[in-house]
Design an enzyme around this catalytic site. Structure first.
Site, PDB file in Angstrom:
ATOM      1  N   GLY A 127      77.892  47.491  68.106  1.00  0.00           N
ATOM      2  CA  GLY A 127      77.326  46.953  69.333  1.00  0.00           C
ATOM      3  C   GLY A 127      77.856  45.577  69.636  1.00  0.00           C
ATOM      4  O   GLY A 127      78.599  44.988  68.847  1.00  0.00           O
ATOM      5  N   SER A 128      77.487  45.067  70.808  1.00  0.00           N
ATOM      6  CA  SER A 128      77.891  43.718  71.189  1.00  0.00           C
ATOM      7  C   SER A 128      76.748  43.053  71.920  1.00  0.00           C
ATOM      8  O   SER A 128      75.927  43.714  72.551  1.00  0.00           O
ATOM      9  CB  SER A 128      79.135  43.747  72.081  1.00  0.00           C
ATOM     10  N   GLY A 129      76.692  41.747  71.805  1.00  0.00           N
ATOM     11  CA  GLY A 129      75.647  40.978  72.467  1.00  0.00           C
ATOM     12  C   GLY A 129      76.209  39.679  72.973  1.00  0.00           C
ATOM     13  O   GLY A 129      77.426  39.502  73.067  1.00  0.00           O
ATOM     14  N   CYS A 131      76.331  36.831  71.615  1.00  0.00           N
ATOM     15  CA  CYS A 131      77.032  36.016  70.616  1.00  0.00           C
ATOM     16  C   CYS A 131      78.297  36.672  70.086  1.00  0.00           C
ATOM     17  O   CYS A 131      79.103  36.012  69.450  1.00  0.00           O
ATOM     18  CB  CYS A 131      76.099  35.706  69.441  1.00  0.00           C
ATOM     19  N   GLY A 132      78.470  37.946  70.309  1.00  0.00           N
ATOM     20  CA  GLY A 132      79.648  38.600  69.777  1.00  0.00           C
ATOM     21  C   GLY A 132      79.397  40.064  69.502  1.00  0.00           C
ATOM     22  O   GLY A 132      78.671  40.722  70.237  1.00  0.00           O
ATOM     23  N   GLN A 133      80.001  40.573  68.428  1.00  0.00           N
ATOM     24  CA  GLN A 133      79.923  41.992  68.116  1.00  0.00           C
ATOM     25  C   GLN A 133      79.431  42.223  66.697  1.00  0.00           C
ATOM     26  O   GLN A 133      79.455  41.318  65.873  1.00  0.00           O
ATOM     27  CB  GLN A 133      81.301  42.640  68.287  1.00  0.00           C
ATOM     28  N   LYS A 149      78.258  40.927  61.414  1.00  0.00           N
ATOM     29  CA  LYS A 149      78.165  40.282  62.720  1.00  0.00           C
ATOM     30  C   LYS A 149      79.330  39.306  62.870  1.00  0.00           C
ATOM     31  O   LYS A 149      79.545  38.456  62.014  1.00  0.00           O
ATOM     32  CB  LYS A 149      76.834  39.543  62.857  1.00  0.00           C
ATOM     33  N   ASP A 243      62.349  34.710  69.923  1.00  0.00           N
ATOM     34  CA  ASP A 243      62.962  35.873  70.572  1.00  0.00           C
ATOM     35  C   ASP A 243      62.393  37.172  69.999  1.00  0.00           C
ATOM     36  O   ASP A 243      63.127  38.115  69.725  1.00  0.00           O
ATOM     37  CB  ASP A 243      64.481  35.823  70.396  1.00  0.00           C
TER      38      ASP A 243
END
Length: 419
Positions: A127-129, A131-133, A149, A243
């Site tokens: 996955g990716s978000g 901040c990165g993958q 991560k 969060d």
């Protein structure tokens, strides 16, 4: 607060949301850019399969790729300038240097192994978000399958702060069974890699798989784990998560339930958070959206208690409680103006569960319980001792349901940085 003044405040928050989204898209584009014009790290990780197919089991991780049904964006709020910028940058650099001294090792199952990034075999993107993958990888020396991560060292102060905060929290939380464990780190000139234990999936994806509610007995065990994780962070490390949401709650086939993603956690000063940067609008507490005293926009861990309450309502009913909202502006307005959500009486929830959620979603934060009070609640006490086979339930759900679809997934032929 007058209606016009409230609208102006929420409009400013929504504008900051849009700005944050543009920055997030820019960061993701930077990570996914495979054009020859951009210099690449000299990493040579062979792929497990050159056929171009994604590993079917790589669904969850400390990051979470599947977008929720309604866009839930990270909300960037104005920060209080209590620390000189130059000193903060120096502190970031010093902390990074300290962490770099610990890199090059993986500690798995009580054994410490000297390792480098090339000792990891890439099994595909998970996955990716923002901040990165996150990659699914195999540690060649032992065969362990782990989640890694990857975050870019862009030189941007805010991004570096997120990387450091996430690293700092997971490295220090090795003694908490309710926080996802870190096996080690690798730091290059361009990237930071955090090796984490591989979990099954997150609560957000479980809800999507089931297309409906998660049973109360599972949520009871989940609540115990998350409250204890949050209490540990506050008492042991003076940290507020900021969060808390279903996509940051991980489960696996062993029945473990853990909290993850500490990139926007904050330090508590006199039990209060002094900065207002970041957070997810959909789960944000009223006092964070509209501080009672704008000159002192402090808040404490009870903001996370609210987020937990919203998450429980969503998972217990299968629906986000503030329905039919097309924008974050509408959600923020409803949070401030409407009565807090409750568990509906017709769905058969226990009185203890309804009472617990009602306490979490007390609108006046001064009357909302803190963790020590929540841990005394009869709902928590009941599920602390009750035996619930979370593992069997989890495996059954995973076997009988389909994985939520993700858009824009890269094949293994196009995994950046690992050629």
């Amino acid at each position: 607060m007058a209606a016009s003044s409230l609208e102006q405040k929420l409009s400013r928050l929504e504008a900051k949301l849009k700005q944050e989204n543009r920055e997030a898209r820019r960061r993701i584009d930077l990570n996914l850019d495979i054009s020859p014009q951009r210099p690449r790290p000299t990493l040579q990780l062979p792929l497990a399969n050159d056929g171009g197919s994604r590993s079917p089991s790589s669904e969850s991780s400390p990051q979470h790729p599947t977008p929720p049904s309604r866009p839930r964006h990270m909300l960037g709020l104005p920060s209080t300038l209590f620390t000189p910028r130059s000193m903060e940058s120096i502190e970031i650099d010093q902390k990074l240097q300290e962490i770099m001294k610990q890199t090059g090792y993986l500690t798995i199952g009580g054994q410490r192994y000297q390792a480098e990034i090339n000792d990891l075999e890439n099994l595909g993107e998970m996955g990716s978000g923002t901040c990165g993958q996150v990659w699914k990888m195999r540690f060649r020396k032992t065969g362990h399958i782990i989640a890694v991560k990857q975050m870019r060292r862009s030189g941007n102060k805010e991004e570096n702060k997120r990387i450091l905060m996430d690293l700092d929290v997971v490295l220090k939380s090795h003694d908490c069974p309710y926080i996802v464990q870190c096996f080690g780190t690798f730091i290059t000139n361009t990237d930071v890699f955090i090796a984490m234990e591989l979990m099954g999936t997150c609560a957000e994806k479980l809800k999507k798989r089931m297309q409906g509610p998660i049973p109360e007995r599972i949520l009871g065990k989940m609540t115990v784990a998350i409250v204890k994780a949050l209490y540990y962070l506050k008492e042991k490390h003076g940290v507020i998560h900021r969060d808390v949401k279903p996509s940051n709650i991980l489960l696996d086939e062993r029945g473990q339930i853990k909290l993850c993603d500490f990139g926007i956690s904050g330090r508590l000063v006199d039990s209060k958070a002094k900065t207002r940067s970041a957070g997810c609008a959909a789960y944000m507490a009223p006092e964070r959206i509209d501080p009672p005293d704008p000159t002192k926009p402090d808040y404490d861990i009870r903001a996370d208690v609210w987020s937990l309450g919203i998450s429980l309502v969503e998972l217990a009913t299968g629906q986000f409680p503030y329905k039919n909202c097309k924008t974050d502006f509408e959600v923020l307005t409803k949070v401030l103006q409407e009565e807090p959500p409750l568990l509906p009486g017709h769905m058969g929830f226990s009185g203890d569960f309804q009472s617990f959620v009602k306490d979490c979603l007390t609108k006046d934060h001064r009357k909302r319980p803190k963790y020590n009070k929540l841990l005394e609640h009869s709902f928590i006490k009941h599920y602390e001792t009750l035996e619930v086979d979370v593992a069997s339930w989890f495996k059954d759900v995973m076997a009988k349901t389909e994985s939520p679809r993700t858009s824009g997934v890269l094949s293994q032929h196009h995994l950046p940085f690992f050629r």
